[in-house]
Write a protein that holds these residues in place. Structure first.
Motif: not given
Length: 303
Positions: A178-188, A190-194
């Motif tokens: 669950d934490l990995e999935e949430k971290a992946l969403k945050v990463q995605q 963040t990448a979109q925002n960047s």
């Protein structure tokens, strides 16, 4: 005689100019080749470093799988003896250590696969070795599951301990997933925002910007208003510095004066004097409005 001297002087000047252009051309080619060599050298160093890191991680996983196999053999030997309170505690300890090794090896293998992909290397043989480790780890996990079932049949106390441990492991794995999935969403996100906030910056004199193909003079009437300096929309993005517009609020620039070549609404920025006569400050007062027209910020300066 005078005519001959004039012709000789013209030829000498022409030869000198030709030699100068030739030397200049060779010098520029040398600069380009040196730059390309340095870039290739940097890329090779980065790839070599990435490959060494992957080899280290590969050796680590390989060692962990060897430890798992060794502990399996030990448990099987102990399981053949009569199981009592003293013996089942030893067996359970070894089982717990195997579970931990399997879990860590899976994490390391996932990291190894990610690094192999991000390294952008042609590692066909290495990928086969990773797949081999994955298959061996899956086999070890299957064997230990079977071994647990066999041992649980022999002793109720050991069966309860194994059941509780497996239940705890499942809970931990579910939480980590669950934490990995949430971290992946945050990463995605963040990448979109960047990506959304990615902008391109170029600062220099008109001559510098023109030589890079960033600006050109066009329109206007020479002798009356002069030609307008305009941004070249087809300019190579390599001629710009990539920036995150959220981090560009105030730019201190060494210059006697500044002007913006790129289009930005008046009132969304101001140009202020710096701490000295040789410094100017571009302050973006309304970022949303400032970047609305263009993602390029091109500043022409006079020194």
């Amino acid at each position: 005689m005078k005519q001959s001297m004039k012709v000789g002087m013209v030829l000498l000047v022409a030869l000198t100019v030709a030699m100068w252009f030739g030397i200049s051309s060779v010098s520029k080619k040398k600069e380009v080749l040196t730059s390309q060599y340095n870039e290739l050298e940097t890329q090779m160093f980065e790839k070599e470093s990435a490959f060494e890191d992957m080899l280290t991680l590969y050796d680590k996983v390989e060692g962990q799988i060897s430890d798992i196999l060794e502990k399996e053999n030990l448990i099987q030997h102990q399981g053949n003896d009569r199981i009592d309170r003293r013996n089942n505690e030893k067996i359970f300890k070894e089982i717990s250590m195997i579970d931990d090794l399997i879990f860590r090896s899976k994490q390391d293998l996932r990291q190894l696969e990610d690094e192999a992909k991000s390294a952008n290397l042609k590692l066909g043989v290495f990928e086969k070795r990773i797949n081999g480790l994955q298959a061996e780890l899956n086999e070890r996990a299957t064997v230990i599951t079977t071994l647990k079932a066999e041992l649980s049949k022999k002793d109720e106390t050991l069966a309860l301990m194994i059941s509780q441990q497996d239940s705890l492991n499942q809970t931990i794995n579910a939480q980590l997933t669950d934490l990995e999935e949430k971290a992946l969403k945050v990463q995605q996100l963040t990448a979109q925002n960047s990506e959304l906030n990615k902008s391109f910056l170029a600062i220099g004199t008109f001559e510098d910007l023109q030589s890079k193909g960033v600006v050109a003079k066009e329109g206007g009437f020479l002798g009356i208003f002069g030609k307008r300096v305009a941004l070249q929309e087809e300019a190579d993005e390599k001629s710009f510095m990539t920036v995150d517009r959220r981090n560009v609020q105030k730019l201190r620039i060494e210059a006697a004066s500044l002007s913006l070549v790129s289009s930005h609404p008046l009132g969304s920025y101001q140009i202020l004097p710096g701490d000295s006569e040789a410094e100017q400050v571009l302050e973006i007062t309304d970022p949303e409005s400032f970047w609305k027209v263009s993602k390029y910020l091109v500043i022409s300066k006079k020194i």
